[in-house]
Design an enzyme around this catalytic site. Structure first.
Site, PDB file in Angstrom:
ATOM      1  N   LYS A  14      49.127  55.093  -1.202  1.00  0.00           N
ATOM      2  CA  LYS A  14      49.671  56.412  -0.883  1.00  0.00           C
ATOM      3  C   LYS A  14      50.949  56.332  -0.038  1.00  0.00           C
ATOM      4  CE  LYS A  14      46.387  58.357   1.075  1.00  0.00           C
ATOM      5  NZ  LYS A  14      46.405  58.578   2.520  1.00  0.00           N
TER       6      LYS A  14
ATOM      7  N   ARG B 117      43.422  66.463   5.163  1.00  0.00           N
ATOM      8  CA  ARG B 117      42.336  65.549   4.820  1.00  0.00           C
ATOM      9  C   ARG B 117      40.987  66.251   4.831  1.00  0.00           C
ATOM     10  NH1 ARG B 117      44.917  60.554   6.728  1.00  0.00           N
ATOM     11  NH2 ARG B 117      43.784  58.691   6.159  1.00  0.00           N
TER      12      ARG B 117
ATOM     13  N   ARG C 145      46.881  44.189   3.444  1.00  0.00           N
ATOM     14  CA  ARG C 145      48.023  45.007   3.867  1.00  0.00           C
ATOM     15  C   ARG C 145      48.573  44.546   5.216  1.00  0.00           C
ATOM     16  NH1 ARG C 145      47.393  51.368   3.504  1.00  0.00           N
ATOM     17  NH2 ARG C 145      45.759  51.159   5.058  1.00  0.00           N
TER      18      ARG C 145
ATOM     19  N   ARG D  51      46.981  46.452  10.639  1.00  0.00           N
ATOM     20  CA  ARG D  51      46.469  47.610  11.379  1.00  0.00           C
ATOM     21  C   ARG D  51      45.040  47.316  11.814  1.00  0.00           C
ATOM     22  NH1 ARG D  51      47.537  52.870   7.766  1.00  0.00           N
ATOM     23  NH2 ARG D  51      45.495  53.293   8.635  1.00  0.00           N
TER      24      ARG D  51
ATOM     25  N   ARG E  87      36.157  54.386   6.589  1.00  0.00           N
ATOM     26  CA  ARG E  87      37.244  55.261   6.137  1.00  0.00           C
ATOM     27  C   ARG E  87      36.995  55.746   4.715  1.00  0.00           C
ATOM     28  NH1 ARG E  87      42.236  51.653   7.065  1.00  0.00           N
ATOM     29  NH2 ARG E  87      43.397  53.430   6.272  1.00  0.00           N
TER      30      ARG E  87
HETATM   31  P1  AMP Z   1      46.289  56.831   7.663  1.00  0.00           P
HETATM   32  O1  AMP Z   1      47.453  56.047   8.166  1.00  0.00           O
HETATM   33  O2  AMP Z   1      46.708  58.056   6.902  1.00  0.00           O
HETATM   34  O3  AMP Z   1      45.293  55.998   6.913  1.00  0.00           O
HETATM   35  O4  AMP Z   1      45.525  57.388   8.977  1.00  0.00           O
HETATM   36  C1  AMP Z   1      44.946  56.505   9.904  1.00  0.00           C
HETATM   37  C2  AMP Z   1      43.852  57.199  10.715  1.00  0.00           C
HETATM   38  O5  AMP Z   1      44.418  58.303  11.430  1.00  0.00           O
HETATM   39  C3  AMP Z   1      42.730  57.799   9.877  1.00  0.00           C
HETATM   40  O6  AMP Z   1      41.732  56.856   9.558  1.00  0.00           O
HETATM   41  C4  AMP Z   1      42.222  58.892  10.821  1.00  0.00           C
HETATM   42  O7  AMP Z   1      41.426  58.353  11.864  1.00  0.00           O
HETATM   43  C5  AMP Z   1      43.506  59.402  11.444  1.00  0.00           C
HETATM   44  N1  AMP Z   1      44.113  60.508  10.646  1.00  0.00           N
HETATM   45  C6  AMP Z   1      45.307  60.504   9.984  1.00  0.00           C
HETATM   46  N2  AMP Z   1      45.532  61.685   9.381  1.00  0.00           N
HETATM   47  C7  AMP Z   1      44.456  62.459   9.649  1.00  0.00           C
HETATM   48  C8  AMP Z   1      44.077  63.787   9.292  1.00  0.00           C
HETATM   49  N3  AMP Z   1      44.850  64.561   8.509  1.00  0.00           N
HETATM   50  N4  AMP Z   1      42.880  64.250   9.757  1.00  0.00           N
HETATM   51  C9  AMP Z   1      42.085  63.498  10.533  1.00  0.00           C
HETATM   52  N5  AMP Z   1      42.368  62.238  10.893  1.00  0.00           N
HETATM   53  C10 AMP Z   1      43.551  61.715  10.461  1.00  0.00           C
END
Ligand code: AMP
Length: 221
Positions: free
Chosen positions: A15, A90, A129, A162, A173
């Protein structure tokens, strides 16, 4: 006034990588809620501190925290920018808040490309990653290695994994994705906005399919 896209897909679907390319191709502002939260953590802000425990556990940050933060960033971008939202919404509550905020500004979500990737592929993709802590560029040890191992092509920073990209947290996740985020597909399908794209192909093929799907959905071809 630009168009507004939301990109959906499970963690590890590619993504973030595709979002950067799509934003460039369609001249959109790329807004990643995960990047926003990681930046807040790096600054040591209250928001960053509150979000940290959820992120490290692979859980979604509660709606009360994330919605305000993302909508504040959205409104700070002004009126002209078309948007590519990556990682937000989300949950259905987040999607409803987004619709409301956009409607108040005379805007709307125009299309929602969704990447489909089977769970089995995801673990492999995520654990390989690596990301640049400075510019957020994303690499993969096998499928998208930097020119020099462990070093960002763009700015020479040492790449990192990460902390939430470990196998154990990825399972959490994925679970959060299936329970809380997958229902968004039905939400946007009902509105006629969802365009599904096979995310299991190699990166360039996914990008071509995505761009084509978006252009078609928007009546550009
Ligand atoms: P990502 O980089 O998009 O995978 O986001 C990393 C982490 O940030 C996720 O696993 C969540 O803990 C938090 N996070 C990011 N975006 C959201 C969202 N829209 N709602 C809730 N938690 C989020």
């Amino acid at each position: 006034m630009g168009m507004n896209l939301v990109i959906l897909g499970p963690p590890g679907a590619g993504k973030g990588t595709q979002a950067v390319r799509l934003a460039q191709a369609f001249s959109l502002r790329h807004l990643s809620s995960g990047d926003l939260l990681r930046a807040e953590r790096a600054r040591g802000s209250e928001l960053g501190k509150k979000a940290a425990e959820y992120m490290d556990a692979g859980k979604l940050v509660p709606d009360e925290i994330i919605i305000g933060a993302v909508l504040a960033q959205l409104s700070s971008l002004g009126d002209k920018a078309g948007l590519l939202l990556d990682g937000f919404p989300r949950t259905v509550a987040q999607a409803e808040s987004l619709d409301k905020a956009l409607a108040e500004a005379g805007k709307r979500v125009d299309a929602v490309p969704a990447l489909a990737v089977p769970d089995e592929m995801i673990l492999d993709r995520i654990t390989g990653r690596r990301t640049c802590p400075r510019c957020n560029a994303v690499y993969h040890v096998k499928t998208l290695p930097p020119a020099q191992e462990g070093i960002c092509d763009a700015d020479g920073t040492a790449l990192v994994q990460r902390p939430d990209d470990t196998a154990e947290v990825v399972k959490q996740r994925l679970d959060a994705y299936h329970r809380q985020t997958a229902p968004l597909e039905a939400y946007y399908r009902k509105k006629g906005l969802l365009v599904e794209v096979d995310g299991s192909l190699e990166m360039d093929a996914v990008f071509r399919a995505l761009s084509k799907a978006v252009r078609r959905r928007l009546g550009m071809e």
